[in-house]
Design a protein around this motif. Structure first.
Motif, PDB file in Angstrom:
ATOM      1  N   LYS A   1       0.842  -1.189   0.000  1.00 49.22           N
ATOM      2  CA  LYS A   1       0.000   0.000   0.000  1.00 49.22           C
ATOM      3  C   LYS A   1       0.879   1.241   0.000  1.00 49.22           C
ATOM      4  N   TYR A   2       1.369   1.578  -1.184  1.00 48.86           N
ATOM      5  CA  TYR A   2       2.181   2.782  -1.369  1.00 48.86           C
ATOM      6  C   TYR A   2       1.855   3.298  -2.770  1.00 48.86           C
ATOM      7  N   PRO A   3       1.639   4.597  -2.910  1.00 48.45           N
ATOM      8  CA  PRO A   3       1.075   5.110  -4.169  1.00 48.45           C
ATOM      9  C   PRO A   3       2.018   5.150  -5.367  1.00 48.45           C
ATOM     10  N   LEU A   4       3.337   5.242  -5.146  1.00 48.82           N
ATOM     11  CA  LEU A   4       4.221   5.495  -6.279  1.00 48.82           C
ATOM     12  C   LEU A   4       5.529   4.721  -6.150  1.00 48.82           C
ATOM     13  N   TYR A   5       5.626   3.626  -6.868  1.00 50.89           N
ATOM     14  CA  TYR A   5       6.882   2.868  -6.876  1.00 50.89           C
ATOM     15  C   TYR A   5       6.962   2.026  -8.145  1.00 50.89           C
ATOM     16  N   GLU A   6       8.170   1.625  -8.468  1.00 51.92           N
ATOM     17  CA  GLU A   6       8.397   0.722  -9.593  1.00 51.92           C
ATOM     18  C   GLU A   6       9.212  -0.467  -9.108  1.00 51.92           C
ATOM     19  N   LEU A   7       8.998  -1.617  -9.751  1.00 51.69           N
ATOM     20  CA  LEU A   7       9.727  -2.835  -9.420  1.00 51.69           C
ATOM     21  C   LEU A   7      10.684  -3.152 -10.556  1.00 51.69           C
ATOM     22  N   LEU A   8      11.956  -3.281 -10.217  1.00 56.73           N
ATOM     23  CA  LEU A   8      12.990  -3.584 -11.210  1.00 56.73           C
ATOM     24  C   LEU A   8      13.647  -4.899 -10.804  1.00 56.73           C
ATOM     25  N   PHE A   9      13.255  -5.975 -11.483  1.00 58.70           N
ATOM     26  CA  PHE A   9      13.799  -7.290 -11.169  1.00 58.70           C
ATOM     27  C   PHE A   9      15.059  -7.536 -11.995  1.00 58.70           C
TER      28      PHE A   9
ATOM     29  N   PRO B   1      -1.023  -6.386 -13.541  1.00 54.62           N
ATOM     30  CA  PRO B   1      -0.593  -5.576 -14.697  1.00 54.62           C
ATOM     31  C   PRO B   1      -0.490  -4.084 -14.400  1.00 54.62           C
ATOM     32  N   SER B   2      -1.152  -3.617 -13.353  1.00 55.05           N
ATOM     33  CA  SER B   2      -1.132  -2.181 -13.048  1.00 55.05           C
ATOM     34  C   SER B   2       0.131  -1.744 -12.311  1.00 55.05           C
ATOM     35  N   VAL B   3       0.906  -2.698 -11.812  1.00 52.12           N
ATOM     36  CA  VAL B   3       2.135  -2.356 -11.098  1.00 52.12           C
ATOM     37  C   VAL B   3       3.256  -2.129 -12.107  1.00 52.12           C
ATOM     38  N   ASP B   4       3.932  -1.004 -11.975  1.00 56.27           N
ATOM     39  CA  ASP B   4       5.038  -0.648 -12.882  1.00 56.27           C
ATOM     40  C   ASP B   4       6.217  -1.600 -12.640  1.00 56.27           C
ATOM     41  N   THR B   5       6.413  -2.543 -13.551  1.00 57.23           N
ATOM     42  CA  THR B   5       7.414  -3.599 -13.353  1.00 57.23           C
ATOM     43  C   THR B   5       8.260  -3.775 -14.607  1.00 57.23           C
ATOM     44  N   LYS B   6       9.550  -3.959 -14.407  1.00 55.41           N
ATOM     45  CA  LYS B   6      10.465  -4.222 -15.524  1.00 55.41           C
ATOM     46  C   LYS B   6      11.426  -5.338 -15.138  1.00 55.41           C
ATOM     47  N   ILE B   7      11.907  -6.041 -16.134  1.00 59.63           N
ATOM     48  CA  ILE B   7      12.941  -7.067 -15.953  1.00 59.63           C
ATOM     49  C   ILE B   7      14.232  -6.541 -16.568  1.00 59.63           C
ATOM     50  N   CYS B   8      15.311  -6.597 -15.802  1.00 60.17           N
ATOM     51  CA  CYS B   8      16.596  -6.085 -16.253  1.00 60.17           C
ATOM     52  C   CYS B   8      17.623  -7.212 -16.223  1.00 60.17           C
ATOM     53  N   LEU B   9      18.345  -7.376 -17.304  1.00 54.97           N
ATOM     54  CA  LEU B   9      19.388  -8.400 -17.377  1.00 54.97           C
ATOM     55  C   LEU B   9      20.740  -7.758 -17.106  1.00 54.97           C
ATOM     56  N   GLY B  10      21.518  -8.411 -16.262  1.00 55.08           N
ATOM     57  CA  GLY B  10      22.779  -7.849 -15.805  1.00 55.08           C
ATOM     58  C   GLY B  10      23.868  -7.842 -16.851  1.00 55.08           C
ATOM     59  N   LYS B  11      24.978  -7.212 -16.478  1.00 55.19           N
ATOM     60  CA  LYS B  11      26.150  -7.192 -17.347  1.00 55.19           C
ATOM     61  C   LYS B  11      27.399  -7.233 -16.478  1.00 55.19           C
TER      62      LYS B  11
END
Length: 396
Positions: free
Chosen positions: A75-83, A104-114
């Protein structure tokens, strides 16, 4: 006469140190009761700053779906998830994609490392850090379970002079002796040091769950600067305090909830942490064994017998009993109520940890290399790590 003076001086120093350790017990209990579970709320009209949550992934277990889902339902209004994952073959990504479809409404992205440094966790997080769009960054391990109001509590503790808000490591209720052992460790010896250090404003944060200001890390050179260390959390906290910012503990602990819970895995983890401490803070080579219950009890028994002619056996047994009782009180303080095991289970687990602690200490000294994730590393004084690629460099 000279040797009696020397022995007397050592005995007096031991007695003073012993009293100091008892002070830490009471400090930790008092500070824990005052600080933990006193959730701090933002004012209704106060702005809610956005938070970029970076979640490095490594493997999967039976609790992973439930752990990660708690981040989608906060319960927090503004955040993004970066996996973050090493590559697209990471099995945990399948769990993440299921949750992305479910929320689907949660701002989520998948990031691949380097590969940019020796630290594999930093390698995984670099792309996510670079694309984070908010000034507040929460780095949180995949085995941490959040509550609905945890993020709000952490943000509320991010006052104007605070650069990092960290959660004290603890563990969720699970079944089995290994789970009992973990809860006893994180609720007693670890909590005692962690709470006392935070009260005295000593650098103690772990990287399990830490909220920090991205601009301060950028001023230090960015996340990549800390990639030469395995204990990047310690040096990130140091960089923040070096720039005049304050560290503070959140009111809620970090609830570790890994599905892999075995005694040998726990011992390996404790040994690895000890090696890191020895390299980063060398004086712990002396202070750590001296602050263990059994060893300190033996030293105090001899010292008080020399100074006051007290019975060594009576002092030693009283020392152990009082230590056990205070650890039980501290554990219940950190747990915020009843623990999920009996007092008998507590005594067995407590004795096992206390008796086994010297062996783990000696193991850390005997084998200085570190096996972490898929790599093997050697530490230099100061905490800088180098990866070992030749098996001949590793003790068998």
């Amino acid at each position: 006469m000279e040797w009696r003076t020397v022995v007397g001086g050592i005995s007096l120093a031991t007695f003073i140190f012993w009293i100091g350790v008892w002070c830490l017990h009471f400090m930790a209990i008092a500070y824990g009761k005052w600080r933990l579970y006193k959730t701090k709320e933002l004012l209704p009209d106060a702005p809610r700053p956005g938070v970029s949550i970076i979640k490095p992934l490594t493997g999967t277990d039976k609790h992973l779906f439930g752990n990660l889902e708690t981040y989608f339902s906060m319960k927090y209004p503004l955040y993004e998830l970066l996996f973050c994952a090493h590559d697209d073959s990471e099995p945990a990504l399948m769990v993440v994609r299921k949750l992305m479809n479910k929320y689907p409404s949660v701002d989520t992205k998948i990031c691949l490392g380097k590969k940019v440094c020796v630290n594999p966790k930093i390698n995984n997080m670099i792309p996510a850090y670079e694309m984070a769009k908010y000034d507040l960054i929460l780095i949180s391990d995949c085995g941490i379970r959040m509550k609905e109001d945890t993020l709000s509590d952490m943000v509320a503790h991010m006052e104007d002079d605070v650069g990092l808000v960290h959660q004290m490591p603890f563990v969720c209720d699970r079944e089995g002796f290994a789970a009992t052992l973990e809860k006893i460790y994180f609720g007693t010896v670890h909590a005692r040091v962690y709470l006392s250090a935070d009260l005295m404003r000593i650098n103690c944060p772990t990287g399990m769950s830490s909220l920090m200001r991205k601009k301060v890390i950028d001023e230090a050179g960015g996340l990549v600067v800390f990639g030469c260390y395995l204990a990047e959390d310690f040096f990130m906290a140091k960089a923040i305090t070096d720039r005049g910012w304050r560290l503070t503990i959140a009111s809620q602990p970090a609830w570790q909830n890994s599905g892999h819970c075995k005694v040998l895995a726990f011992q390996a983890r404790m040994t690895r942490w000890a090696k890191l401490r020895f390299a980063m803070v060398p004086h712990t080579l002396i202070l750590e064994p001296l602050s263990e219950c059994m060893f300190l009890g033996l030293l105090a028994s001899y010292a008080t017998n020399w100074l006051f002619e007290w019975s060594p056996l009576a002092l030693f047994l009283t020392h152990i009993l009082c230590w056990l009782i205070l650890d039980w009180i501290l554990l219940r303080t950190v747990q915020n109520g009843s623990v999920p095991f009996s007092k008998v289970d507590f005594i067995i687990g407590w004795l096992f940890r206390e008796v086994y602690a010297p062996y783990l200490f000696l193991s850390a000294l005997w084998e200085p290399t570190i096996r972490w994730r898929t790599g093997i590393y050697r530490l230099r004084w100061g905490g800088v790590a180098e990866e070992i690629t030749d098996c001949k460099d590793v003790k068998s």
